[in-house]
Design an enzyme around this catalytic site. Structure first.
Site, PDB file in Angstrom:
ATOM      1  N   TYR A 138      12.534  -3.268   5.031  1.00 30.83           N
ATOM      2  CA  TYR A 138      12.916  -4.444   4.248  1.00 30.83           C
ATOM      3  C   TYR A 138      14.430  -4.625   4.157  1.00 30.83           C
ATOM      4  O   TYR A 138      14.898  -5.592   3.579  1.00 30.83           O
ATOM      5  CB  TYR A 138      12.328  -4.348   2.841  1.00 30.83           C
ATOM      6  CG  TYR A 138      10.813  -4.312   2.831  1.00 30.83           C
ATOM      7  CD1 TYR A 138      10.134  -3.268   3.461  1.00 30.83           C
ATOM      8  CD2 TYR A 138      10.071  -5.296   2.204  1.00 30.83           C
ATOM      9  CE1 TYR A 138       8.756  -3.215   3.472  1.00 30.83           C
ATOM     10  CE2 TYR A 138       8.682  -5.250   2.203  1.00 30.83           C
ATOM     11  CZ  TYR A 138       8.037  -4.206   2.845  1.00 30.83           C
ATOM     12  OH  TYR A 138       6.675  -4.154   2.853  1.00 30.83           O
ATOM     13  N   LYS A 190       4.319   9.005   6.022  1.00 30.40           N
ATOM     14  CA  LYS A 190       3.643   9.051   7.325  1.00 30.40           C
ATOM     15  C   LYS A 190       4.511   9.910   8.243  1.00 30.40           C
ATOM     16  O   LYS A 190       4.815   9.533   9.379  1.00 30.40           O
ATOM     17  CB  LYS A 190       3.472   7.607   7.836  1.00 30.40           C
ATOM     18  CG  LYS A 190       2.603   7.444   9.064  1.00 30.40           C
ATOM     19  CD  LYS A 190       1.148   7.768   8.834  1.00 30.40           C
ATOM     20  CE  LYS A 190       0.397   7.802  10.158  1.00 30.40           C
ATOM     21  NZ  LYS A 190      -0.960   8.369  10.009  1.00 30.40           N
ATOM     22  N   ASP A 222      -2.314   6.695   5.294  1.00 25.57           N
ATOM     23  CA  ASP A 222      -3.679   6.296   5.673  1.00 25.57           C
ATOM     24  C   ASP A 222      -4.708   7.003   4.792  1.00 25.57           C
ATOM     25  O   ASP A 222      -5.650   6.388   4.287  1.00 25.57           O
ATOM     26  CB  ASP A 222      -3.942   6.538   7.176  1.00 25.57           C
ATOM     27  CG  ASP A 222      -3.331   7.836   7.701  1.00 25.57           C
ATOM     28  OD1 ASP A 222      -2.497   8.435   6.993  1.00 25.57           O
ATOM     29  OD2 ASP A 222      -3.713   8.270   8.811  1.00 25.57           O
ATOM     30  N   ASP A 246       4.380  -1.134  -0.862  1.00 22.97           N
ATOM     31  CA  ASP A 246       4.003  -2.549  -0.902  1.00 22.97           C
ATOM     32  C   ASP A 246       2.496  -2.686  -0.655  1.00 22.97           C
ATOM     33  O   ASP A 246       1.773  -3.381  -1.386  1.00 22.97           O
ATOM     34  CB  ASP A 246       4.806  -3.281   0.192  1.00 22.97           C
ATOM     35  CG  ASP A 246       4.744  -4.788   0.063  1.00 22.97           C
ATOM     36  OD1 ASP A 246       4.030  -5.277  -0.829  1.00 22.97           O
ATOM     37  OD2 ASP A 246       5.402  -5.480   0.863  1.00 22.97           O
ATOM     38  N   ASP A 250      -0.982  -3.186  -3.645  1.00 22.56           N
ATOM     39  CA  ASP A 250      -1.925  -4.310  -3.675  1.00 22.56           C
ATOM     40  C   ASP A 250      -3.362  -3.786  -3.672  1.00 22.56           C
ATOM     41  O   ASP A 250      -4.227  -4.318  -4.373  1.00 22.56           O
ATOM     42  CB  ASP A 250      -1.711  -5.256  -2.482  1.00 22.56           C
ATOM     43  CG  ASP A 250      -0.911  -6.492  -2.886  1.00 22.56           C
ATOM     44  OD1 ASP A 250       0.011  -6.338  -3.713  1.00 22.56           O
ATOM     45  OD2 ASP A 250      -1.217  -7.601  -2.401  1.00 22.56           O
TER      46      ASP A 250
END
Ligand SMILES: NC(=O)c1ccc[n+]([C@@H]2O[C@H](COP(=O)([O-])OP(=O)(O)OC[C@H]3O[C@@H](n4cnc5c(N)ncnc54)[C@H](O)[C@@H]3O)[C@@H](O)[C@H]2O)c1
Length: 358
Positions: A138, A190, A222, A246, A250
């Site tokens: 970002y 990750k 994951d 992010d 959600d």
């Protein structure tokens, strides 16, 4: 003498102004009940203002906003303006410009019937995600080569700094300690595939040694999404990078009842910080008075907690939790049968009735 808080308010686009109006009614009532003063100053930035004036967020306004005690944001984004343009120009500008390096996302289920997971109870869905908020993909380091040709190359850098990683990890350890729940912090990354994330692995271990009372855990992103659905009770405090946070938050919003309740704080401890519902401007609901204002009301709750008004924050949380448990507020979507204002009325009524201990 009673305290006064100057709050910069950016209602923004779509349903933003409707939900913010209810958030401000709650803020005003809490201030009266708890004996402080809240002084909101509205700023017009968003699509309507941009289309009229071509202004996104002028420097002078940015400086003025910076001088407030906190910021309350509705939502930014409008189909009449190029995707991401205002979101980047307003939200990202505030996050990066004010160096709001913590994105704080409590994930708390207040009533079992709101959770889409089978047999999960409020005790089992109660964790908080600390998402890094100023780095990663970002940071805007991207580019195209041979754009529009069959040989096109597109790149975007995932950027992690030692300082940025360390400060957010340290915040998360402190939070795990303050929460005092399971005294456990889970690093989500990750690092097995994104090798640059070895920086997170090492920093987590190093900082963690300063917090021997906090158990350190680790999950790859994951697997973390899987655990979030299968065993959300395993999480207490989670720390993760910007992009993984992010996405994870959600998913987490859904297990706490949906976008209609999920709120976040964009925080730089000790400085002006920004509070918002995590949902967007939901253009299809704009102007109809059907948007649910609870997420914005919970953003006000987080703002008060940040400002040190623990009693006011607790009052809002108890009021919302009570309405959801009793099903007086039957759903958190646009289908509750209640208007945006009616939901605000319900919260105002129950604020008076709840008992606070803080
Ligand atoms: N922080 C922000 O301001 C922010 C965050 C996300 C998206 N956006 C922007 O918002 C615009 C719309 O994005 P989107 O459609 O992907 O996401 P969204 O969150 O605006 O809406 C997704 C769907 O969720 C439901 N919903 C969301 N909030 C609701 C509420 N309070 N009450 C009832 N239903 C609600 C609606 O059905 C809506 O269509 C885009 O321009 C996007 O860039 C802004």
């Amino acid at each position: 003498m009673s305290k006064t808080y100057n709050v910069a308010v950016i209602p923004g686009d779509g349903i933003g102004p409707e939900v913010v109006e209810q958030g401000l009614r709650v803020l005003e009532r809490i201030a009266a009940l708890e004996g402080f003063t809240a002084r909101p100053t509205r700023f017009p930035f968003g699509a309507e203002h941009y289309l009229k004036t071509q202004e996104v967020l002028p420097d002078a306004a940015f400086e003025e906003i910076k001088g407030h005690d906190a910021i309350l944001l509705g939502a930014i984004g409008d189909p009449r303006v190029q995707v991401g343009f205002l979101e980047f120009g307003i939200i990202a500008r505030l996050r990066f410009g004010l160096d709001l390096y913590v994105n704080l996302r409590p994930v708390k289920l207040y009533a079992a019937h709101l959770c889409p997971l089978k047999d999960k109870t409020p005790e089992q869905v109660d964790f908080v995600v600390v998402r890094e908020n100023t780095e990663d993909a970002y940071a805007g380091m991207y580019g195209f080569f041979k754009k529009g040709t069959p040989d096109e190359i597109a790149t975007q850098e995932m950027l992690f700094t030692r300082k940025g990683t360390e400060r957010v990890i340290r915040y998360a350890f402190e939070l795990a300690r303050r929460r005092g729940k399971d005294r456990k912090l889970t690093l989500v990354d990750k690092a097995n595939a994104v090798r640059a994330m070895d920086l997170w692995t090492r920093t987590f271990e190093e900082v963690g040694r300063e917090y021997p009372d906090i158990t350190r855990e680790h999950a790859y992103i994951d697997a973390a999404t899987m655990w979030c659905v299968k065993n959300p009770e395993w999480f207490d405090t989670v720390v993760t990078s910007n992009m993984f946070g992010d996405i994870l938050t959600d998913l987490a919003a859904m297990i706490q009842g949906g976008l209609g309740i999920a709120a976040s704080g964009n925080i730089h401890p000790g400085r002006v910080s920004l509070f918002e519902p995590i949902h967007g401007s939901a253009p299809k609901h704009a102007g109809k008075g059907v948007a649910n204002p609870i997420a914005t009301i919970m953003a006000v709750q987080m703002m008060l907690d940040y400002l040190g008004e623990a009693r006011g924050a607790q009052r809002i949380e108890e009021a919302v939790a009570g309405l959801l448990r009793s099903r007086k507020l039957p759903s958190l979507g646009s289908d509750s049968g209640l208007s945006t204002r009616q939901v605000g009325d319900l919260v105002l009524e129950s604020l008076e009735q709840v008992k606070v201990t803080a």
